[in-house]
Design an enzyme around this catalytic site. Structure first.
Site, PDB file in Angstrom:
ATOM      1  N   GLU A 193      -4.458 -80.383 -27.714  1.00 32.03           N
ATOM      2  CA  GLU A 193      -4.835 -79.259 -28.560  1.00 32.03           C
ATOM      3  C   GLU A 193      -4.005 -79.179 -29.842  1.00 32.03           C
ATOM      4  O   GLU A 193      -4.537 -78.835 -30.895  1.00 32.03           O
ATOM      5  CB  GLU A 193      -4.662 -77.945 -27.786  1.00 32.03           C
ATOM      6  CG  GLU A 193      -5.585 -77.787 -26.601  1.00 32.03           C
ATOM      7  CD  GLU A 193      -7.039 -77.651 -27.012  1.00 32.03           C
ATOM      8  OE1 GLU A 193      -7.311 -76.896 -27.967  1.00 32.03           O
ATOM      9  OE2 GLU A 193      -7.885 -78.295 -26.398  1.00 32.03           O
TER      10      GLU A 193
ATOM     11  N   ASP B  52     -14.903 -76.768 -37.498  1.00 31.48           N
ATOM     12  CA  ASP B  52     -15.760 -77.138 -36.370  1.00 31.48           C
ATOM     13  C   ASP B  52     -16.883 -76.132 -36.132  1.00 31.48           C
ATOM     14  O   ASP B  52     -17.574 -76.198 -35.122  1.00 31.48           O
ATOM     15  CB  ASP B  52     -14.926 -77.285 -35.092  1.00 31.48           C
ATOM     16  CG  ASP B  52     -14.243 -75.991 -34.682  1.00 31.48           C
ATOM     17  OD1 ASP B  52     -14.296 -75.005 -35.454  1.00 31.48           O
ATOM     18  OD2 ASP B  52     -13.643 -75.950 -33.589  1.00 31.48           O
TER      19      ASP B  52
ATOM     20  N   THR C  44      -9.375 -70.948 -35.453  1.00 33.02           N
ATOM     21  CA  THR C  44      -8.848 -71.322 -34.144  1.00 33.02           C
ATOM     22  C   THR C  44      -7.377 -70.910 -34.131  1.00 33.02           C
ATOM     23  O   THR C  44      -6.644 -71.201 -35.082  1.00 33.02           O
ATOM     24  CB  THR C  44      -8.977 -72.838 -33.922  1.00 33.02           C
ATOM     25  OG1 THR C  44     -10.350 -73.192 -33.876  1.00 33.02           O
ATOM     26  CG2 THR C  44      -8.306 -73.254 -32.616  1.00 33.02           C
TER      27      THR C  44
END
Length: 284
Positions: free
Chosen positions: A69, A87, A92
């Site tokens: 990650e 994305d 995020t």
């Protein structure tokens, strides 16, 4: 989530001693409503060995996930992480890649605000509700990323991230794996899949992948071979990743989890060596 879903290969040094899809995974709602079979066999789960839930194994799991990650084994360094990785999931952020576009970041901030009404993220809740399900930053810029980083310095918000990770991803994954008769490695494989694909029931989400794997192999709880079932599950997961993003890097499966499985390390015992995005990692 996630950093791992992009095709960016960061240069990271070896550490010793130690995505997502364009359409997006189904990460909406809480895990309780997704794991329809978890209420069955509860006594068997309670009687099972702790497996991945043992403190040392849980710490190990967070470090392996962080290698994919955030390209580090220091998973605690990611509480304040936040960026739009392009994305389609908006921002995020945090230790497990909570996303503004996939509902889990909104849920985290809502739950945190109920306990801490005067926190620095509360004023962004209307905007977070508006952008949920999209990649929009409307109402979040400027200010949201700075507010996240500032809040992440507080122990209370760090605990909130830990609790939401466990509530939505870790605990349901371990529980489902134990119901399927899987040991520590299998529990980790479920956990990483739930983090990456989301805990939903859609075809590209964790429960959809599991349903497809069950069509090809029996779980150990059904009398099947644990290694064979996990091999099939990883095949299904890898195909799903490639279907959505043909050029995606699948090394978190290919040269990490598959390596542990090929070594017969069903208890996920250390020492461990693996590669993600070409970078080597080692935990002694």
């Amino acid at each position: 989530m996630r950093r791992a879903g992009i095709l960016l290969l960061a240069a990271v040094p070896v550490v010793v001693a130690a995505v997502v899809f364009a359409a997006g995974p189904d990460r909406s709602g809480s895990a309780e409503g997704k794991d329809v079979a978890a209420s069955q066999g509860a006594s068997g789960v309670a009687d099972a060995p702790p497996g991945l839930a043992a403190p040392a194994k849980k710490e190990l799991a967070q470090r392996i996930v962080a290698s994919a990650e955030n390209s580090t084994l220091d998973w605690r360094s990611a509480y304040g992480y936040i960026e739009d990785i392009g994305d389609g999931q908006g921002y995020t952020a945090g230790i497990i890649g909570f996303c503004t576009g996939t509902h889990d970041l909104l849920t985290l901030v809502e739950r945190y605000t109920r306990a801490h009404p005067d926190n620095g993220l509360a004023k962004f809740l209307p905007a977070l509700r508006e952008v949920d399900g999209s990649d929009s930053h409307e109402g979040l810029d400027p200010g949201f990323t700075a507010a996240w980083k500032a809040e992440a310095k507080l122990p209370a918000f760090r605990r909130a991230q830990d609790e939401e990770r466990d509530r939505v991803y870790f605990d349901p994954a371990v529980r489902r794996a134990k119901l399927d008769g899987l040991g520590t490695l299998g529990q980790f494989i479920y956990y990483d899949a739930m983090v990456y694909h989301g805990p939903g029931t859609g075809p590209a989400s964790f429960h959809g992948l599991r349903a497809r794997a069950l069509k090809e192999a029996d779980t150990p709880a059904e009398g099947g071979s644990e290694k064979n079932y996990l091999d099939i599950f990883l095949d299904v997961r890898r195909r799903a990743m490639k279907t959505k993003r043909p050029g995606i890097d699948t090394s978190r499966v290919d040269t990490a989890q598959r390596r542990f499985l090929s070594d017969g390390n069903l208890d996920l015992d250390t020492p461990l060596e693996w590669r993600v995005y070409g970078e080597p990692y080692r935990i002694r």
